[in-house]
Design a protein around this motif. Structure first.
Motif, PDB file in Angstrom:
ATOM      1  N   HIS A  26      40.463  -8.562 107.578  1.00 43.74           N
ATOM      2  CA  HIS A  26      40.597  -9.990 107.323  1.00 43.74           C
ATOM      3  C   HIS A  26      39.297 -10.718 107.628  1.00 43.74           C
ATOM      4  O   HIS A  26      38.931 -11.679 106.923  1.00 43.74           O
ATOM      5  CB  HIS A  26      41.734 -10.577 108.162  1.00 43.74           C
ATOM      6  CG  HIS A  26      43.094 -10.169 107.694  1.00 43.74           C
ATOM      7  ND1 HIS A  26      43.392  -9.946 106.376  1.00 43.74           N
ATOM      8  CD2 HIS A  26      44.261  -9.985 108.389  1.00 43.74           C
ATOM      9  CE1 HIS A  26      44.673  -9.624 106.252  1.00 43.74           C
ATOM     10  NE2 HIS A  26      45.209  -9.635 107.453  1.00 43.74           N
ATOM     11  N   GLU A  58      38.184 -15.918  93.703  1.00 41.62           N
ATOM     12  CA  GLU A  58      37.946 -16.829  94.804  1.00 41.62           C
ATOM     13  C   GLU A  58      39.213 -17.599  95.151  1.00 41.62           C
ATOM     14  O   GLU A  58      39.530 -17.808  96.324  1.00 41.62           O
ATOM     15  CB  GLU A  58      36.817 -17.792  94.447  1.00 41.62           C
ATOM     16  CG  GLU A  58      36.641 -18.974  95.406  1.00 41.62           C
ATOM     17  CD  GLU A  58      36.328 -18.589  96.841  1.00 41.62           C
ATOM     18  OE1 GLU A  58      36.315 -19.490  97.689  1.00 41.62           O
ATOM     19  OE2 GLU A  58      36.081 -17.389  97.123  1.00 41.62           O
ATOM     20  N   ARG A 100      41.341 -15.406  97.149  1.00 41.23           N
ATOM     21  CA  ARG A 100      40.815 -15.277  98.511  1.00 41.23           C
ATOM     22  C   ARG A 100      41.152 -16.492  99.358  1.00 41.23           C
ATOM     23  O   ARG A 100      41.512 -16.377 100.531  1.00 41.23           O
ATOM     24  CB  ARG A 100      39.291 -15.080  98.462  1.00 41.23           C
ATOM     25  CG  ARG A 100      38.677 -14.773  99.844  1.00 41.23           C
ATOM     26  CD  ARG A 100      37.173 -15.003  99.842  1.00 41.23           C
ATOM     27  NE  ARG A 100      36.850 -16.406  99.686  1.00 41.23           N
ATOM     28  CZ  ARG A 100      36.813 -17.286 100.712  1.00 41.23           C
ATOM     29  NH1 ARG A 100      37.101 -16.887 101.939  1.00 41.23           N
ATOM     30  NH2 ARG A 100      36.494 -18.542 100.489  1.00 41.23           N
ATOM     31  N   SER A 120      33.354 -11.531 101.908  1.00 32.37           N
ATOM     32  CA  SER A 120      33.613 -11.027 100.560  1.00 32.37           C
ATOM     33  C   SER A 120      33.303 -12.042  99.467  1.00 32.37           C
ATOM     34  O   SER A 120      32.866 -11.680  98.371  1.00 32.37           O
ATOM     35  CB  SER A 120      35.072 -10.568 100.437  1.00 32.37           C
ATOM     36  OG  SER A 120      35.959 -11.668 100.535  1.00 32.37           O
ATOM     37  N   PHE A 121      33.507 -13.344  99.740  1.00 34.06           N
ATOM     38  CA  PHE A 121      33.272 -14.352  98.709  1.00 34.06           C
ATOM     39  C   PHE A 121      31.801 -14.412  98.289  1.00 34.06           C
ATOM     40  O   PHE A 121      31.482 -14.828  97.171  1.00 34.06           O
ATOM     41  CB  PHE A 121      33.726 -15.733  99.182  1.00 34.06           C
ATOM     42  CG  PHE A 121      32.831 -16.362 100.214  1.00 34.06           C
ATOM     43  CD1 PHE A 121      31.841 -17.250  99.850  1.00 34.06           C
ATOM     44  CD2 PHE A 121      32.985 -16.045 101.557  1.00 34.06           C
ATOM     45  CE1 PHE A 121      31.014 -17.829 100.796  1.00 34.06           C
ATOM     46  CE2 PHE A 121      32.163 -16.613 102.512  1.00 34.06           C
ATOM     47  CZ  PHE A 121      31.176 -17.507 102.132  1.00 34.06           C
ATOM     48  N   ASP A 168      37.026 -10.209 104.745  1.00 34.65           N
ATOM     49  CA  ASP A 168      37.558 -10.906 103.575  1.00 34.65           C
ATOM     50  C   ASP A 168      37.227 -12.394 103.640  1.00 34.65           C
ATOM     51  O   ASP A 168      36.751 -12.993 102.670  1.00 34.65           O
ATOM     52  CB  ASP A 168      39.073 -10.701 103.514  1.00 34.65           C
ATOM     53  CG  ASP A 168      39.683 -11.222 102.215  1.00 34.65           C
ATOM     54  OD1 ASP A 168      38.955 -11.374 101.220  1.00 34.65           O
ATOM     55  OD2 ASP A 168      40.907 -11.472 102.209  1.00 34.65           O
ATOM     56  N   ARG A 175      44.655 -16.189 100.573  1.00 31.89           N
ATOM     57  CA  ARG A 175      44.752 -15.237 101.691  1.00 31.89           C
ATOM     58  C   ARG A 175      44.211 -15.862 102.971  1.00 31.89           C
ATOM     59  O   ARG A 175      44.794 -15.717 104.053  1.00 31.89           O
ATOM     60  CB  ARG A 175      43.981 -13.953 101.365  1.00 31.89           C
ATOM     61  CG  ARG A 175      44.539 -13.157 100.213  1.00 31.89           C
ATOM     62  CD  ARG A 175      43.935 -11.756 100.147  1.00 31.89           C
ATOM     63  NE  ARG A 175      42.495 -11.745 100.024  1.00 31.89           N
ATOM     64  CZ  ARG A 175      41.838 -11.794  98.869  1.00 31.89           C
ATOM     65  NH1 ARG A 175      42.517 -11.902  97.728  1.00 31.89           N
ATOM     66  NH2 ARG A 175      40.515 -11.741  98.831  1.00 31.89           N
ATOM     67  N   GLN A 176      43.092 -16.570 102.864  1.00 30.58           N
ATOM     68  CA  GLN A 176      42.487 -17.213 104.029  1.00 30.58           C
ATOM     69  C   GLN A 176      43.445 -18.216 104.655  1.00 30.58           C
ATOM     70  O   GLN A 176      43.607 -18.255 105.887  1.00 30.58           O
ATOM     71  CB  GLN A 176      41.196 -17.911 103.609  1.00 30.58           C
ATOM     72  CG  GLN A 176      40.525 -18.718 104.707  1.00 30.58           C
ATOM     73  CD  GLN A 176      39.228 -19.332 104.221  1.00 30.58           C
ATOM     74  OE1 GLN A 176      38.202 -18.660 104.162  1.00 30.58           O
ATOM     75  NE2 GLN A 176      39.263 -20.598 103.858  1.00 30.58           N
TER      76      GLN A 176
END
Length: 230
Positions: free
Chosen positions: A211, A17, A20, A218-219, A214, A23-24
């Motif tokens: 993206h 997480e 992620r 995805s979380f 994601d 990336r976010q």
């Protein structure tokens, strides 16, 4: 401690997480900087970011917006430690604090929160803390979600079920993935005026399908029951 929808205990693997989130932040950084500028971020301000995570946005503002000072706060000690070790420029600092207790911070011209209020079980208390730490004439910018608007077209029933399950899961932990549509009422009740509302359509057309999935989906596969504080 009050339950809410974001804590390390709420994920099967919190390191996934955390990656992620990084990336976010990178994917949305430029769009969010433009939005903050449209809503009052300007050179020479004292700025507070609520729920700064690993510190990337606070760092970007300290470097690019010409802020006098930028303070990022987060309740998660590991995030604050990472932010301090990763980003170091004059005027930028990070503190481990809850949005429910902003005592000791310098009064600020601009306070913002990105994807934080969806996790709060005491929105009114957080807004009161913001009011107490805002200079006269200061601005508040809250960027958050409304999962009523999270969909695929053409519709995919499995995706719709996943979105609904996420809304219910977060509600069970004290959060609200529909908070975006409620924020104007919360802000008005807290005494804020001169509100400007902007809806940013977040879609695969904006960031690409990979993206989009994601960030938005995805979380959810990594979530597990847990409690924490924001």
């Amino acid at each position: 401690m009050p339950a809410n929808s974001y804590s390390p205990a709420g994920f099967i693997d919190f390191s996934m997480e955390a990656a992620r989130l990084a990336r976010q932040a990178a994917i949305l950084e430029q769009e969010e900087l433009l939005m903050l500028a449209r809503h009052g971020l300007a050179p020479g301000q004292h700025v507070i970011e609520l729920g700064c995570g690993q510190g990337k946005m606070a760092y970007a503002i300290a470097c690019m917006a010409g802020a006098e000072s930028v303070t990022g706060i987060d309740v998660h000690a590991a995030f604050i430690e990472q932010a301090r070790s990763t980003y170091a420029v004059p005027g930028l600092n990070f503190q481990e604090k809850s949005v429910y207790d902003l005592s000791g911070l310098k009064p600020s011209d601009f306070i913002f929160a990105r994807l934080v209020f969806q996790h709060l079980d005491r929105v009114e208390a957080a807004l009161e803390q913001i009011r107490m730490n805002l200079r006269p004439g200061g601005r508040v910018c809250i960027i958050d979600v409304n999962d009523d608007w999270l969909f695929m077209e053409p519709s995919i029933p499995a995706f719709d079920q996943l979105v609904r399950a996420g809304i219910e899961y977060q509600a069970g932990l004290g959060g609200d993935r529909l908070v975006g549509k409620r924020l104007p009422l919360y802000l008005s009740a807290a005494g804020f005026t001169d509100m400007k509302i902007e809806v940013l359509p977040f879609s695969s057309a904006l960031v690409g399908m990979q993206h989009f999935l994601d960030i938005a989906v995805s979380f959810r596969a990594n979530q597990a029951p847990g409690e924490g504080t924001v």
